[in-house]
Design a protein around this motif. Sequence first.
Motif, PDB file in Angstrom:
ATOM      1  N   GLU A   1      45.274  36.447  36.015  1.00 54.40           N
ATOM      2  CA  GLU A   1      45.213  35.314  35.078  1.00 54.40           C
ATOM      3  C   GLU A   1      45.827  34.064  35.690  1.00 54.40           C
ATOM      4  OE1 GLU A   1      47.153  36.877  31.659  1.00 54.40           O
ATOM      5  OE2 GLU A   1      45.316  37.766  30.820  1.00 54.40           O
ATOM      6  N   ASP A   2      46.954  34.219  36.398  1.00 53.16           N
ATOM      7  CA  ASP A   2      47.570  33.056  37.049  1.00 53.16           C
ATOM      8  C   ASP A   2      46.655  32.471  38.113  1.00 53.16           C
ATOM      9  OD1 ASP A   2      49.746  33.419  35.446  1.00 53.16           O
ATOM     10  OD2 ASP A   2      50.995  34.393  36.969  1.00 53.16           O
ATOM     11  N   TYR A   3      45.941  33.325  38.819  1.00 49.69           N
ATOM     12  CA  TYR A   3      45.055  32.822  39.867  1.00 49.69           C
ATOM     13  C   TYR A   3      43.876  32.057  39.261  1.00 49.69           C
ATOM     14  CZ  TYR A   3      41.942  32.650  43.879  1.00 49.69           C
ATOM     15  OH  TYR A   3      41.109  32.213  44.882  1.00 49.69           O
TER      16      TYR A   3
ATOM     17  N   LYS B   1      48.809  38.462  37.664  1.00 46.12           N
ATOM     18  CA  LYS B   1      48.412  37.845  38.925  1.00 46.12           C
ATOM     19  C   LYS B   1      46.991  37.291  38.831  1.00 46.12           C
ATOM     20  CE  LYS B   1      47.781  38.858  43.853  1.00 46.12           C
ATOM     21  NZ  LYS B   1      47.858  39.884  44.905  1.00 46.12           N
TER      22      LYS B   1
ATOM     23  N   LYS C   1      36.755  30.861  46.365  1.00 46.64           N
ATOM     24  CA  LYS C   1      37.842  31.064  45.405  1.00 46.64           C
ATOM     25  C   LYS C   1      37.415  32.034  44.304  1.00 46.64           C
ATOM     26  CE  LYS C   1      39.914  26.515  46.203  1.00 46.64           C
ATOM     27  NZ  LYS C   1      40.232  25.198  45.626  1.00 46.64           N
TER      28      LYS C   1
ATOM     29  N   THR D   1      43.787  30.200  36.694  1.00 43.35           N
ATOM     30  CA  THR D   1      44.176  28.840  36.282  1.00 43.35           C
ATOM     31  C   THR D   1      44.348  27.899  37.463  1.00 43.35           C
ATOM     32  OG1 THR D   1      46.533  29.441  36.306  1.00 43.35           O
ATOM     33  CG2 THR D   1      45.327  29.736  34.230  1.00 43.35           C
ATOM     34  N   THR D   2      44.385  28.450  38.685  1.00 40.05           N
ATOM     35  CA  THR D   2      44.539  27.582  39.861  1.00 40.05           C
ATOM     36  C   THR D   2      43.212  27.251  40.527  1.00 40.05           C
ATOM     37  OG1 THR D   2      44.814  29.473  41.373  1.00 40.05           O
ATOM     38  CG2 THR D   2      46.799  28.610  40.291  1.00 40.05           C
ATOM     39  N   ILE D   3      42.105  27.824  40.028  1.00 39.68           N
ATOM     40  CA  ILE D   3      40.805  27.579  40.670  1.00 39.68           C
ATOM     41  C   ILE D   3      40.337  26.164  40.344  1.00 39.68           C
ATOM     42  CG2 ILE D   3      38.373  28.260  40.724  1.00 39.68           C
ATOM     43  CD1 ILE D   3      39.230  31.104  40.183  1.00 39.68           C
ATOM     44  N   SER D   4      40.177  25.349  41.368  1.00 39.96           N
ATOM     45  CA  SER D   4      39.678  23.979  41.223  1.00 39.96           C
ATOM     46  C   SER D   4      38.816  23.668  42.430  1.00 39.96           C
ATOM     47  CB  SER D   4      40.833  22.971  41.122  1.00 39.96           C
ATOM     48  OG  SER D   4      41.610  23.206  39.970  1.00 39.96           O
ATOM     49  N   ASP D   5      37.833  22.773  42.175  1.00 40.98           N
ATOM     50  CA  ASP D   5      36.975  22.362  43.287  1.00 40.98           C
ATOM     51  C   ASP D   5      36.389  20.989  42.978  1.00 40.98           C
ATOM     52  OD1 ASP D   5      35.391  22.757  45.720  1.00 40.98           O
ATOM     53  OD2 ASP D   5      33.714  22.818  44.314  1.00 40.98           O
TER      54      ASP D   5
ATOM     55  N   LYS E   1      41.220  23.757  37.247  1.00 45.12           N
ATOM     56  CA  LYS E   1      42.269  24.575  36.643  1.00 45.12           C
ATOM     57  C   LYS E   1      41.696  25.685  35.766  1.00 45.12           C
ATOM     58  CE  LYS E   1      45.866  21.045  36.793  1.00 45.12           C
ATOM     59  NZ  LYS E   1      46.848  20.252  36.038  1.00 45.12           N
ATOM     60  N   GLY E   2      40.745  26.413  36.320  1.00 43.82           N
ATOM     61  CA  GLY E   2      40.196  27.559  35.614  1.00 43.82           C
ATOM     62  C   GLY E   2      39.125  27.240  34.606  1.00 43.82           C
TER      63      GLY E   2
END
Length: 719
Positions: free
Chosen positions: A711-713, A709, A626, A715-719, A519-520
């Motif tokens: 900043e929202d992206y 867009k 990502k 927070t969705t980066i996960s691995d 989550k970022g």
Amino acid sequence: MLRKWLLVAPVAGAVGICAGVGANGLFAAGDAKPDLKPSVSLPLTRVVLFNSGVGYFSRSGEVEGEARVDLTFPESDINDLLKSMVLEDFGKGRVSAVSYDSREPLARTLGSFAVNLTGNPTYAGIVGQLRGERIEVSVSATASNQPGKLTGTIVGVERQKLPVGGQAIDVEVLNLWCAEGMRAVKFGDIQSLRISNPLIESEFRRALEVLAQGHDSQKKSVQLQFAGEGKRKVQVGYVVEAPIWKTSYRLVLDEQAKPYLQGWALVENPTDEDWGGVKLALVSGRPMSFRMDLYNPLYVERPVVEPELFASLRPVTYRGGFGKEAEDVLTRIRPDVGDPKMPAAPPYERSKLEEDGIRAATDSLRSAAKRGQAFKQDAAKELAQRIETSSVGNAATAASLGDFFQYVIDHPVSLSRQKSALLPIVGKDIEGARVSIYNERVQGRHPLLGLRFKNTSGAHLNQGPMTVFEGSTYAGDTRVLDVQPNEERLLSYAIDLGTEVDPKAGAGAQKITGVKAVKGIVTTVTKVTDEKTYRVVNRSQTDRTLLIEHPNRTGEQFKLVGTEKPVEDTPEVYRFQTALKAGETRSFTVKEERDVVSTVALTNGAEDQIRYFVSLSEASPDLKRKLEAAIKIKGAWDAVRRELAQVVADLARLHADQDRIRKNLRETPKDAEVYGTYLKKLSDQEKEIDGLTTRQKQLMDDEFRAKKKYEDYLTTISD
């Protein structure tokens, strides 16, 4: 066998019931009549010394019928005595009373007399307390205008300035009301003064007697009253302050035989009484001990309440409660009343006492450790049940007392007052191996000669100094801490000049071993490696067993890798063992590593961090994909920001040019040709400014959406 005993810790209550306070400040059984029974001697038979600054002393002997035992103690021991004394009367006897010198605080006693001598008052201060009393004064012949004797009533004392030797000085003057009127007498002229009132004179004498008695307050007497019939044994035990007993050791090393350990106890007799053939025990435990003021009378300040006046009231009558209600009231006051689940208080069980009185000492220990187990008193039975091993044949016997350990000196001990003695307590061969101990923080170049030994003496070794001998030659000194039976311990006593150590720290290394995003928030794991090499040379003619003490850094999350397992680890150091032959050179490397975890929250200004994470080979392909997508979104946002910045710059340029044109218009004549040119250009710029302003508003909206867009992206980066 029927026996009675009395604990003096609650003796204040017991004595208060059966004794009163006499005029001489002593407790006396029944009335204040002196006890005329001859005193019986009660010799000291057992002494138990502890490491907590106290000692248990036991006295025992035979009495017949009604008997009194007189003992004296230093005043400093009275509080401990009142807290711990145990009295026992064997056979058909009982302890009837304990009397001891009571001590009212001296200042309070002196303050109770008509003449208060507290604080060393002056002559004038004493006479000033006698205002209103009639006295007879003898005046020196040199006094001017004063008869030889004066009789009168003291009016008061004052200070006057009188001329003496050509200057005015303060002089204390006694003012008397005599038959012929008021007289003032300088205290320097008074030769003697006599109080006419016999009661006041008696009070003054008694105050002086109290002062004199206070000078002889070092010793206090204690009387023990035993009541019974026939001959029987009685015993008294108590715990008072005593010096701690200490230990010192001698360790003899031999090439062919096991190390020999000899231990000595240092014992002092600080009392004013010789120890003659007493049974002596030394306890290595440390029971809790404290002082409490039970000897001095204590008074509590009470509030003064003024009486209240009430109007007359009619008599009040009260109804009796019903059965259950009355029971409930009592239950609320004491919850244990009427509760069938609450067990009844067990009857007090008195342990059986044998002949030598050891129970009192062990009871004192167990009370300090809050243990309820009873101990038998016969020394032979006690040792037969609890002895684990013996040490120093015919010298002392070591025995375990649960959490404590004691040495019982096998033979009676005689020690004169204010004398000290060395008593052997340990004399055993022990298991041990010679080692050299290296610690860079202790000695940077050479290890220390030492011994790894196992306490096979069967006794607890109390901490103390140790002198080491190589055969008959002195080898050095060391110090040993408390060692339990069968416990292994290291000791060092000299510098090993035949062995040299050169420690070298490695360069160390760092390597990222993992990258993960949630989550970022990107977490990286970096493995940090430390390395240290100890280069050792044995220049001596004998083989060496070297123990290397390396700092234990488990608290810093370091762990050993690629290194031999230490033979021992403590909270402070690892101990690695390596063998060195004579003349050999070796290197020993200690390698440690730990994982350092760091986290970074991706934000709208973290493009450089994102590119760094993309460059890491440890990052997964999915995470890189990502992150690269995030860079593209960031690029679109940056393009909008650049265009917006250009529009803002153009607007600023136009506004500056308009300011220039308007200035030129103010200075140009209206009929000039260039005046019309300026007006046209100003009009064209206004149209351009309107268009740029509209574009600026649109770009600002686009920039806000692009930023959100991005900043929202993130927070969705996960691995």
